[in-house]
Write a protein that holds these residues in place. Structure first.
Motif, short mmCIF file in Angstrom:
data_model
loop_
_atom_site.label_atom_id
_atom_site.label_comp_id
_atom_site.label_asym_id
_atom_site.label_seq_id
_atom_site.Cartn_x
_atom_site.Cartn_y
_atom_site.Cartn_z
N ASN A 1 19.56 -14.55 -13.11
CA ASN A 1 19.22 -13.40 -14.27
C ASN A 1 19.11 -12.04 -13.47
O ASN A 1 19.68 -11.01 -14.17
CB ASN A 1 17.86 -13.78 -14.92
CG ASN A 1 18.23 -14.48 -16.16
OD1 ASN A 1 18.38 -14.42 -17.10
ND2 ASN A 1 18.12 -15.93 -15.99
N PHE B 1 21.62 -9.08 -14.42
CA PHE B 1 20.97 -7.92 -14.97
C PHE B 1 21.20 -6.66 -14.06
O PHE B 1 21.53 -5.70 -14.67
CB PHE B 1 19.40 -7.84 -15.04
CG PHE B 1 18.67 -6.89 -15.35
CD1 PHE B 1 18.78 -6.34 -16.85
CD2 PHE B 1 18.07 -5.94 -14.71
CE1 PHE B 1 18.26 -5.38 -17.31
CE2 PHE B 1 17.66 -4.68 -15.29
CZ PHE B 1 17.61 -4.41 -16.37
N VAL C 1 24.74 -5.74 -15.22
CA VAL C 1 24.93 -5.16 -16.33
C VAL C 1 24.18 -3.73 -16.55
O VAL C 1 24.83 -2.78 -16.97
CB VAL C 1 24.01 -5.96 -17.43
CG1 VAL C 1 23.72 -5.28 -18.73
CG2 VAL C 1 24.76 -7.36 -17.71
N PHE D 1 25.49 -12.74 -18.89
CA PHE D 1 24.19 -12.67 -19.16
C PHE D 1 23.28 -13.61 -19.95
O PHE D 1 22.22 -14.15 -19.79
CB PHE D 1 23.70 -11.16 -19.58
CG PHE D 1 22.25 -10.63 -19.35
CD1 PHE D 1 21.39 -11.11 -18.47
CD2 PHE D 1 21.62 -9.38 -20.16
CE1 PHE D 1 20.13 -10.48 -18.22
CE2 PHE D 1 20.51 -8.99 -19.93
CZ PHE D 1 19.83 -9.66 -19.06
#
Length: 816
Positions: free
Chosen positions: A36, A40, A43, A278
């Motif tokens: 994650n 992240f 992103v 995600f």
């Protein structure tokens, strides 16, 4: 505070005394939190980190829209200048277009990528030169000027201090270096080494004021919105359409955030693809939470006598829950720290390898995780501690003391509620794993379909390279034709090698009796030689190929493909019909269609999961327009002696080709020789392949976690029902009956998870439809995933079932 420190110290001792449990739990959490944190970080870099320009939120990209072509197109020089003069909502608008230049005077001639920009380009971006200066008004009337990127300065001048004021010869013209931009400054495409000033004289010389190949970037005035700016630009474009129309039938304009458009240019599905990943790593984290919760529930069962004694000594339920959650928080903190290390390693690998193109501003010099990613990882660790620890803590603290104490040293057994909750967690793990696995399988199946779809030509052994013939050295079509003939003859002398040359452009077409050319969409027009179809491997379905008699003095002819025949002749036989290329006032002659070929599929700029079929017209090279045939594509059909892995050309072939071109014209650089397979891998398959591979990795991790969870529940089941198994075997049950009991439990939990996961996967497929290629194989994929889950269930239940079958009835009954 004192109690919290005591709880933390007790939790540390408890984990140290049970290293196996702690290691498995930390590893599960590290995988979930690390995945994650990594996604992240990507992103954040792509979607949220502001562009490295002044007040980037006010920067906008401007597109134009059409009635009969792509959804959006670049502007042209004439339009950009008009928008800049007349707009009231923009402080300024500049144009930019990337171009390849022939660099000479610095070693061997070579092709370099640069950008031609209008005067206010750097002013609008709000970035000044690190050395020297950028363009000024006076430069419009001076000689050609260029500004270098930091990489361009080091590549072209070796980072020498005296580069400012030095000449740089591009396409035979001497450009004066005015400045060097700061390190890290880049614009799309990031490979550009310099920016040249595009003056009105340059545009007049190129005859391209209305050519729609120029991007437009503008800075909005404070308080101006994108929607209002779009209305203004659309009105300005409509006025130009009425007063001075060009070759495109316009519909309006689009104004979007520059950051959003950079993301789109880097990858049409990059934004949605990152959000998909995600969501996938979020599912992995949920599975990790469920797995850790199951581990904690099993550990709490082992510690219920200890908890009962602490309760008898006065510890309240809230105090016990706080103690258990503290232990879980420490566990999640360790998992989060390990996850951050995994994310850091993954980010460094990603930025070093860059398996997919990243947009401008997403890959700064630092490859570390910034504070936002660390804060996100810390928040995940706390959330994970609550999600995975609250239910086991509540269950462990709810019991009857006297019943537990009566059990003495024999330990406790889980009640029906505890068993049900652990089974529900396993079903959830199976369902989530099946959803991820289904998504990954469908992405892989879609990639396979994309890769194996026939493209209309033979890719095996096909190589391409590019050549640009300068206007000054080759002013007439006859000279360019002579160069191509000499090049083909030289390459024909090389064994196991067939060669041809083509020159393509986009234009309009008009069929006799049909609508005017401007009212139709663009088609691809290629100037080719007679051997082109054979070398490219394009089938001829009707009519004839070009021959040596198709010269500039013979009847104008053309070969069209099936897509052209479908659009312009309603699928009628096109042979003998007449077409005209270009605008009606361009003087282009009517041509007789003499051949019909198959369609060619090309990469689609608006949909990376589907091919684009553009209408094609082939014209004999000698019958091209006087200005045509400057940008050449050399196509080679090479035998195995010239090729390596993935049809990549060997150095011996590249050297021979460069020597051949140099013997004809030593001033011409040959671009990199690329195999068609290599080109397609980089342009068409890299992003879908990266998505499929990454989701497959996450799905495999999720599947492993689900198998661990199922194994843990079944192992606990065997332990809890040890006496029951002993009684059954004492009454005559065979080891096979015992194995069947465990396996049935495993298959039941998995089957329920498959049913729930199938419903979740159906929703996921709807959300993923832009990444999937539809086809008849989808039901087979779903059945295969379900069968795999059942197989994993059998494997996960094998060891507990074997252990249950080896239980000695006498020993089991004596223990009770």
């Amino acid at each position: 505070m004192r109690e919290s420190i005591a709880d933390l110290a007790y939790a540390a001792r408890a984990l140290r005394n049970n290293p196996g449990f702690a290691t498995v739990a930390v590893l599960l959490l590290a995988l979930g939190i690390g995945a994650n944190a990594l996604v992240f970080s990507l992103v954040d870099r792509v979607l949220f980190r502001p562009l490295p320009f002044r007040q980037p939120a006010r920067l906008a990209a401007i597109w134009e829209t059409t009635h009969n072509w792509d959804p959006k197109v670049f502007s042209c020089y004439r339009d950009v200048e008009a928008f800049d003069r007349q707009s009231r909502l923009f402080e300024g608008i500049a144009g930019w277009q990337w171009m390849e230049y022939t660099l000479t005077g610095r070693g061997d001639p070579r092709r370099t990528l640069g950008e031609a920009v209008t005067l206010r380009f750097f002013e609008i971006l709000g970035v000044s030169a690190a050395q020297g200066r950028t363009f000024s008004q006076a430069d419009l009337n001076r000689g050609p000027a260029v500004v270098l990127s930091d990489a361009g300065w080091k590549t072209l001048f070796g980072g020498a201090a005296g580069a400012i004021g030095q000449p740089l010869t591009l396409d035979g013209r001497a450009y004066t270096v005015l400045g060097i931009m700061p390190r890290g400054f880049e614009f799309y495409p990031r490979q550009a080494l310099f920016w040249t000033l595009l003056t009105p004289a340059d545009v007049a010389r190129q005859n391209s004021a209305k050519f729609h190949g120029m991007g437009a970037v503008g800075r909005l005035r404070p308080g101006a919105s994108m929607a209002a700016a779009e209305e203004e630009i659309a009105a300005l474009r409509a006025a130009l359409e009425r007063s001075d129309p060009d070759e495109i039938l316009h519909a309006g304009a689009m104004v979007r955030s520059l950051q959003e458009e950079f993301t789109w240019l880097a990858g049409r599905g990059l934004r949605s693809g990152l959000l998909l990943l995600f969501a996938a790593v979020g599912v992995v984290l949920l599975i990790a939470c469920a797995n850790v919760a199951n581990l904690l529930a099993g550990r709490a069962l082992e510690r219920r006598r200890e908890i009962a004694i602490r309760t008898a000594l006065g510890a309240g339920r809230a105090r016990l829950i706080c103690q258990i959650l503290t232990e879980n928080l420490l566990l999640c903190a360790l998992g989060g720290a390990a996850g951050v290390l995994l994310a850091y390693g993954g980010l460094r690998w990603f930025l070093a390898v860059q398996p997919v193109e990243m947009p401008i501003g997403a890959t700064p010099g630092s490859d570390s995780l910034d504070w936002r990613v660390l804060a996100f990882a810390a928040a995940l660790a706390v959330l994970t501690a609550i999600l995975s620890g609250l239910l086991p803590a509540l269950q462990a603290s709810r019991f009857r003391i006297h019943e537990l104490l009566k059990q003495g040293g024999r330990g406790g057994s889980a009640g029906r509620a505890e068993q049900s909750s652990r089974s529900v967690l396993v079903v959830l793990e199976v369902a989530l794993s099946l959803t991820l696995l289904t998504g990954a399988a469908l992405l892989i199946e879609s990639l396979f379909r994309l890769r194996t779809e026939p493209l209309g030509y033979r890719t095996e052994g096909l190589l391409i390279a590019r050549l640009d013939l300068p206007k000054t050295a080759y002013p007439a079509l006859a000279g360019r034709l002579l160069f191509c003939d000499r090049l083909k003859q030289s390459m024909a002398a090389m064994p196991a090698l067939e060669a041809t040359v083509r020159s393509g452009r986009l234009t309009h077409a008009e069929a006799a009796g049909g609508p005017a050319a401007r009212e139709t969409g663009f088609i691809a027009c290629d100037l080719v030689f007679p051997e082109y179809l054979r070398v490219a491997g394009i089938p001829l379905f009707a009519g004839r190929e070009f021959g040596p008699l198709d010269t500039g003095l013979s009847e104008p002819v053309a070969i069209v493909d099936r897509e052209f025949a479908r659009r312009y002749f309603a699928d009628q036989n096109p042979l003998g019909k007449h077409i005209r290329l270009g605008e009606r006032d361009s003087g282009s002659p009517w041509r007789t269609v003499v051949g019909l070929t198959g369609n060619i599929k090309e990469t689609n700029p608006f949909d990376e999961m589907h091919w684009k079929v553009q209408p094609h017209v082939y014209v004999p090279f000698p019958q091209g327009e006087p200005s045509a045939g400057r940008q050449l594509v050399v196509m080679l059909r090479a035998g195995g002696r010239w090729l390596g892995e993935d049809d990549r050309p060997l150095d011996t072939l590249v050297t021979a080709l460069r020597r051949t071109v140099g013997q004809i014209d030593p001033t011409l650089p040959l671009s990199e020789v690329t195999s068609m397979r290599q080109f397609l891998n980089e342009q068409a398959f890299s992003k879908p392949g990266f998505r499929a591979a990454l989701l497959a990795v996450f799905a495999a991790v999720a599947l492993l976690m689900a198998a661990i969870g199922l194994y843990g529940v079944l192992s606990q089941l065997v332990t809890q029902r040890r006496r029951e198994v002993g009684v059954r075997m004492a009454l005559g049950a065979s080891p096979g009956d015992v194995v069947g009991m465990v396996v049935r439990r495993s298959l039941l939990l998995t089957a329920i998870g498959i049913v729930v996961g199938a419903a979740m996967a159906a929703v996921g497929m709807r959300l993923m439809r832009s990444f999937l290629v539809t086809g008849p194989g989808r039901p087979v994929v779903l059945v295969g995933v379900a069968a795999l889950m059942l197989g994993i269930a059998l494997v996960a239940g094998a060891a507990p079932a074997w252990r249950a079958a080896r239980i000695d009835p006498a020993v089991a009954l004596r223990e009770e």
